[in-house]
Design a protein around this motif. Structure first.
Motif, PDB file in Angstrom:
ATOM      1  N   GLN A 103      83.678  18.091 133.353  1.00  0.00           N
ATOM      2  CA  GLN A 103      83.793  16.629 133.324  1.00  0.00           C
ATOM      3  C   GLN A 103      82.772  15.983 132.391  1.00  0.00           C
ATOM      4  OE1 GLN A 103      86.335  15.151 135.144  1.00  0.00           O
ATOM      5  NE2 GLN A 103      86.848  17.298 135.513  1.00  0.00           N
ATOM      6  N   LEU A 104      81.861  16.777 131.845  1.00  0.00           N
ATOM      7  CA  LEU A 104      80.772  16.208 131.052  1.00  0.00           C
ATOM      8  C   LEU A 104      81.283  15.497 129.801  1.00  0.00           C
ATOM      9  CD1 LEU A 104      77.850  18.805 131.061  1.00  0.00           C
ATOM     10  CD2 LEU A 104      78.171  16.784 132.497  1.00  0.00           C
ATOM     11  N   GLU A 105      80.661  14.352 129.536  1.00  0.00           N
ATOM     12  CA  GLU A 105      80.918  13.607 128.316  1.00  0.00           C
ATOM     13  C   GLU A 105      79.691  13.627 127.393  1.00  0.00           C
ATOM     14  OE1 GLU A 105      82.176   9.738 129.563  1.00  0.00           O
ATOM     15  OE2 GLU A 105      83.986  10.497 130.546  1.00  0.00           O
ATOM     16  N   LEU A 106      78.503  13.756 127.982  1.00  0.00           N
ATOM     17  CA  LEU A 106      77.279  13.912 127.222  1.00  0.00           C
ATOM     18  C   LEU A 106      76.472  15.064 127.809  1.00  0.00           C
ATOM     19  CD1 LEU A 106      77.655  10.469 127.537  1.00  0.00           C
ATOM     20  CD2 LEU A 106      75.960  10.681 125.733  1.00  0.00           C
ATOM     21  N   PHE A 107      76.036  15.961 126.935  1.00  0.00           N
ATOM     22  CA  PHE A 107      75.224  17.098 127.365  1.00  0.00           C
ATOM     23  C   PHE A 107      74.060  17.197 126.388  1.00  0.00           C
ATOM     24  CE2 PHE A 107      74.670  21.892 127.839  1.00  0.00           C
ATOM     25  CZ  PHE A 107      74.007  21.767 129.049  1.00  0.00           C
ATOM     26  N   ILE A 108      72.902  16.719 126.833  1.00  0.00           N
ATOM     27  CA  ILE A 108      71.732  16.595 125.962  1.00  0.00           C
ATOM     28  C   ILE A 108      70.558  17.279 126.630  1.00  0.00           C
ATOM     29  CG2 ILE A 108      70.162  14.969 124.834  1.00  0.00           C
ATOM     30  CD1 ILE A 108      72.471  12.935 124.846  1.00  0.00           C
ATOM     31  N   ILE A 109      70.127  18.416 126.087  1.00  0.00           N
ATOM     32  CA  ILE A 109      69.037  19.186 126.691  1.00  0.00           C
ATOM     33  C   ILE A 109      67.983  19.537 125.637  1.00  0.00           C
ATOM     34  CG2 ILE A 109      70.450  20.115 128.561  1.00  0.00           C
ATOM     35  CD1 ILE A 109      70.652  22.715 126.934  1.00  0.00           C
ATOM     36  N   ASP A 110      67.814  18.675 124.632  1.00  0.00           N
ATOM     37  CA  ASP A 110      66.881  18.985 123.553  1.00  0.00           C
ATOM     38  C   ASP A 110      65.429  18.873 124.021  1.00  0.00           C
ATOM     39  OD1 ASP A 110      67.385  16.104 123.632  1.00  0.00           O
ATOM     40  OD2 ASP A 110      66.034  15.998 121.920  1.00  0.00           O
ATOM     41  N   GLY A 111      64.553  19.586 123.310  1.00  0.00           N
ATOM     42  CA  GLY A 111      63.128  19.501 123.596  1.00  0.00           C
ATOM     43  C   GLY A 111      62.695  20.290 124.812  1.00  0.00           C
ATOM     44  N   ASN A 112      63.355  21.410 125.093  1.00  0.00           N
ATOM     45  CA  ASN A 112      62.950  22.299 126.176  1.00  0.00           C
ATOM     46  C   ASN A 112      62.619  23.674 125.593  1.00  0.00           C
ATOM     47  OD1 ASN A 112      63.305  20.985 129.028  1.00  0.00           O
ATOM     48  ND2 ASN A 112      65.046  20.242 127.837  1.00  0.00           N
ATOM     49  N   GLN A 113      62.718  24.698 126.393  1.00  0.00           N
ATOM     50  CA  GLN A 113      62.428  26.049 125.923  1.00  0.00           C
ATOM     51  C   GLN A 113      63.567  27.006 126.270  1.00  0.00           C
ATOM     52  OE1 GLN A 113      58.534  27.117 127.456  1.00  0.00           O
ATOM     53  NE2 GLN A 113      57.616  25.214 126.732  1.00  0.00           N
ATOM     54  N   PHE A 114      64.789  26.479 126.301  1.00  0.00           N
ATOM     55  CA  PHE A 114      65.948  27.313 126.567  1.00  0.00           C
ATOM     56  C   PHE A 114      66.118  28.336 125.436  1.00  0.00           C
ATOM     57  CE2 PHE A 114      67.286  23.379 128.908  1.00  0.00           C
ATOM     58  CZ  PHE A 114      67.211  23.932 130.169  1.00  0.00           C
ATOM     59  N   SER A 115      66.575  29.523 125.796  1.00  0.00           N
ATOM     60  CA  SER A 115      66.655  30.602 124.813  1.00  0.00           C
ATOM     61  C   SER A 115      67.951  31.384 124.979  1.00  0.00           C
ATOM     62  CB  SER A 115      65.448  31.531 124.965  1.00  0.00           C
ATOM     63  OG  SER A 115      65.392  32.071 126.283  1.00  0.00           O
ATOM     64  N   GLY A 116      68.112  32.401 124.122  1.00  0.00           N
ATOM     65  CA  GLY A 116      69.304  33.227 124.188  1.00  0.00           C
ATOM     66  C   GLY A 116      70.444  32.625 123.389  1.00  0.00           C
ATOM     67  N   PRO A 117      71.622  33.200 123.484  1.00  0.00           N
ATOM     68  CA  PRO A 117      72.777  32.690 122.736  1.00  0.00           C
ATOM     69  C   PRO A 117      73.360  31.434 123.363  1.00  0.00           C
ATOM     70  CG  PRO A 117      73.446  34.526 124.091  1.00  0.00           C
ATOM     71  CD  PRO A 117      71.952  34.417 124.256  1.00  0.00           C
ATOM     72  N   ILE A 118      74.097  30.688 122.557  1.00  0.00           N
ATOM     73  CA  ILE A 118      74.853  29.543 123.076  1.00  0.00           C
ATOM     74  C   ILE A 118      76.126  30.092 123.722  1.00  0.00           C
ATOM     75  CG2 ILE A 118      76.118  27.451 122.449  1.00  0.00           C
ATOM     76  CD1 ILE A 118      74.184  27.126 120.101  1.00  0.00           C
ATOM     77  N   PRO A 119      76.340  29.847 125.017  1.00  0.00           N
ATOM     78  CA  PRO A 119      77.502  30.443 125.702  1.00  0.00           C
ATOM     79  C   PRO A 119      78.838  29.974 125.122  1.00  0.00           C
ATOM     80  CG  PRO A 119      75.901  29.582 127.283  1.00  0.00           C
ATOM     81  CD  PRO A 119      75.492  29.072 125.937  1.00  0.00           C
ATOM     82  N   HIS A 120      79.777  30.892 125.010  1.00  0.00           N
ATOM     83  CA  HIS A 120      81.110  30.547 124.511  1.00  0.00           C
ATOM     84  C   HIS A 120      81.838  29.576 125.429  1.00  0.00           C
ATOM     85  CE1 HIS A 120      80.543  33.870 121.694  1.00  0.00           C
ATOM     86  NE2 HIS A 120      81.619  33.446 121.058  1.00  0.00           N
ATOM     87  N   SER A 121      81.479  29.576 126.700  1.00  0.00           N
ATOM     88  CA  SER A 121      82.210  28.724 127.645  1.00  0.00           C
ATOM     89  C   SER A 121      81.985  27.240 127.399  1.00  0.00           C
ATOM     90  CB  SER A 121      81.826  29.078 129.087  1.00  0.00           C
ATOM     91  OG  SER A 121      80.498  28.678 129.384  1.00  0.00           O
ATOM     92  N   ILE A 122      81.037  26.887 126.520  1.00  0.00           N
ATOM     93  CA  ILE A 122      80.857  25.472 126.173  1.00  0.00           C
ATOM     94  C   ILE A 122      82.152  24.897 125.606  1.00  0.00           C
ATOM     95  CG2 ILE A 122      79.749  24.011 124.416  1.00  0.00           C
ATOM     96  CD1 ILE A 122      77.124  25.051 125.139  1.00  0.00           C
ATOM     97  N   SER A 123      83.001  25.769 125.080  1.00  0.00           N
ATOM     98  CA  SER A 123      84.284  25.294 124.544  1.00  0.00           C
ATOM     99  C   SER A 123      85.141  24.619 125.610  1.00  0.00           C
ATOM    100  CB  SER A 123      85.060  26.460 123.933  1.00  0.00           C
ATOM    101  OG  SER A 123      85.364  27.429 124.922  1.00  0.00           O
ATOM    102  N   ASN A 124      84.835  24.864 126.889  1.00  0.00           N
ATOM    103  CA  ASN A 124      85.583  24.213 127.982  1.00  0.00           C
ATOM    104  C   ASN A 124      85.140  22.777 128.227  1.00  0.00           C
ATOM    105  OD1 ASN A 124      87.039  26.571 128.459  1.00  0.00           O
ATOM    106  ND2 ASN A 124      85.511  27.363 129.890  1.00  0.00           N
ATOM    107  N   LEU A 125      84.068  22.354 127.573  1.00  0.00           N
ATOM    108  CA  LEU A 125      83.605  20.974 127.732  1.00  0.00           C
ATOM    109  C   LEU A 125      84.375  20.086 126.764  1.00  0.00           C
ATOM    110  CD1 LEU A 125      79.735  21.596 128.018  1.00  0.00           C
ATOM    111  CD2 LEU A 125      81.484  21.675 129.795  1.00  0.00           C
ATOM    112  N   THR A 126      85.654  19.951 127.018  1.00  0.00           N
ATOM    113  CA  THR A 126      86.563  19.302 126.074  1.00  0.00           C
ATOM    114  C   THR A 126      86.427  17.784 126.039  1.00  0.00           C
ATOM    115  OG1 THR A 126      88.286  19.269 127.768  1.00  0.00           O
ATOM    116  CG2 THR A 126      88.230  21.161 126.269  1.00  0.00           C
ATOM    117  N   ARG A 127      85.671  17.224 126.979  1.00  0.00           N
ATOM    118  CA  ARG A 127      85.503  15.768 127.006  1.00  0.00           C
ATOM    119  C   ARG A 127      84.206  15.314 126.344  1.00  0.00           C
ATOM    120  NH1 ARG A 127      87.561  13.805 133.030  1.00  0.00           N
ATOM    121  NH2 ARG A 127      89.519  14.973 133.050  1.00  0.00           N
TER     122      ARG A 127
END
Length: 454
Positions: free
Chosen positions: A152-176
């Protein structure tokens, strides 16, 4: 109805309406109160009192950062520090008890600096969640592989942290999604080919990570909607794909500090709405296409292998330009011959590492708002004693040129100065600058250099 009964009737009606309105006012739901107080209990430090209004037994709908529906359910949670006020932060962790806020639509944790932990799993338990802002904290670890479950997400903003690893492919499901910002983290690997389904995306920001490889083909599918693309400060490589220049709605394009090579495609002339372009610090070569932008505001082509020869006409013709950086762009011209339509709004100019001759005197006199002027490593030749500049100028770098004459007392008003390696001579005026601002000249003397001889 007699004259006495009418005032009584009016008074009773007013009391009834007040009672009615009070029952409709937002009153905190017990589950929401419990979830918020559990979050507060997980905070070990709150020096600026961000959560000082969060007190048990009071209506949580009136607490700082809380927004409720008329029925009393919390729909928005905003906990913000300030990036400019010392001590405006929180320490601790984010309690999973926030899952109790079942009507939450918008959650924002920004500039808290010392909040630690992994990606908040309770977000997956909030069925109405639309906006997630988790900026400038210290959350770390990978994003969950099932991040796409937040559909259901329309905005996903997580900049300025220390997240690591690959960007998950499932982000493609955030179609909104309208905006996706994963910048200023530690994500690595290739940018996954995930964008074909994101038909609403207008802002894509992945800067300041460790992403590598070529740009994914599905990025082309964003051409109808994308307005902002920032992939700067990664390890991306290859040529800039032609499809990027089909993005007719694009007004910001940042690809700086990567390893892009080759020429910039001629199709870049299609970007007619562009007002912010940064391709600096890459391996791009050749001449640069003659863009057809109307009023570009920010241009940075510095530190590539371009051979511009002159400052481009599409730059010179802009009436809104305020930041121009063309360092090491193969410019060979007299600065006096630069006929910009308007220099009034210029605030930052960097023309370093070119073969520019002449004098900046005319430019510095005309650019009334100029804060920074850098032209080191050129062939400028003029009398420093004749140079006047506006009171707004704070940084001046004319190092490694052929500037002669005396250093005027007006430089004392600057914040930063570099006049090293020129042909200046005479006694220095009183300034706050260190010796390295003046070294390598013919015969300068006086503090901070050696004393002048009698």
């Amino acid at each position: 109805m007699n004259s006495c009964s009418f005032p009584f009737f009016t008074f009773a009606a007013v009391i009834f309406l007040r009672c009615l309105s009070s029952t409709e006012a937002a009153v905190c739901h017990p589950d929401d109160e419990a979830g918020l107080l559990a979050f507060k209990s997980g905070i070990t430090g709150d020096p600026s009192g961000i959560l000082s209004s969060w007190k048990k037994g009071t209506d949580c709908c009136s607490w700082n950062g809380i927004t409720c529906l008329p029925g009393g359910r919390v729909t928005r949670l905003v906990v913000e520090g300030s990036s400019v006020i010392a001590g405006s932060f929180l320490s601790g962790t984010i309690s999973p008890s926030l899952a109790k806020l079942q009507h939450l639509q918008d959650i924002r944790f920004t500039n808290l600096e010392k909040i630690t932990g992994s990606f908040p799993q309770f977000l997956f338990q909030l069925p109405k969640l639309k906006d997630v802002y988790i900026q400038n904290n210290r959350l770390s670890g990978p994003l969950p592989a099932n991040i796409g479950a937040l559909s259901q997400l329309e905005l996903f903003i997580i900049d300025g942290n220390q997240f690591s690893g690959p960007i998950p492919h499932s982000i493609s499901n955030l179609t909104r999604l309208f905006q996706l910002n994963l910048g200023r983290n530690r994500f690595s690997g290739a940018i996954p080919d995930i964008f074909k389904s994101m038909t609403q995306l207008q802002y894509l920001e992945l800067p300041n990570n460790k992403l590598s490889g070529k740009l994914p083909p599905s990025l082309a599918s964003l051409a109808p909607t994308l307005r902002w693309l920032d992939l700067g400060k990664n390890h991306l490589s290859g040529t800039i794909p032609d499809y990027l220049f089909r993005f007719k709605e694009l007004f910001t394009l940042h690809l700086s500090t990567n390893q892009f090579s080759g020429v910039v495609p001629k199709s870049s002339t299609r970007l007619t709405n562009l007002n912010d372009l940064d391709l600096s610090h890459n391996l791009l070569t050749g001449p640069f296409p003659d863009l057809k932008v109307k009023d570009i505001r920010i241009v940075d082509l510095s530190y590539n292998q371009f051979q511009l020869k002159t400052i481009p006409k599409w730059v010179t013709s802009s009436q809104l330009l305020y930041s121009l950086k063309l360092a090491k762009c193969g410019i060979i011209m007299r600065l006096d011959d630069w006929k910009a339509v308007s220099t009034f709004g210029y605030s930052y100019i960097d023309l370093s590492e070119n073969e520019i001759t002449g004098s900046p005197e005319k430019l510095l006199n005309q650019a009334n708002q100029l804060l920074v002027f850098k032209a080191s490593g050129n062939k400028l030749r003029f009398d420093m004693g004749q140079l006047n500049f506006n009171n707004s100028l704070s940084t001046l770098d004319l190092s490694r040129n052929f500037v002669f004459g005396k250093v005027t007392a007006t430089v004392a008003t600057l914040e930063e100065l570099n006049l090293s390696h020129n042909h200046l001579c005479g006694k220095l005026p009183a300034t706050k600058f260190q010796a390295n601002a003046f070294t390598g000249n013919d015969c300068l003397c006086g503090s901070p250099l050696s004393p002048c001889k009698a």
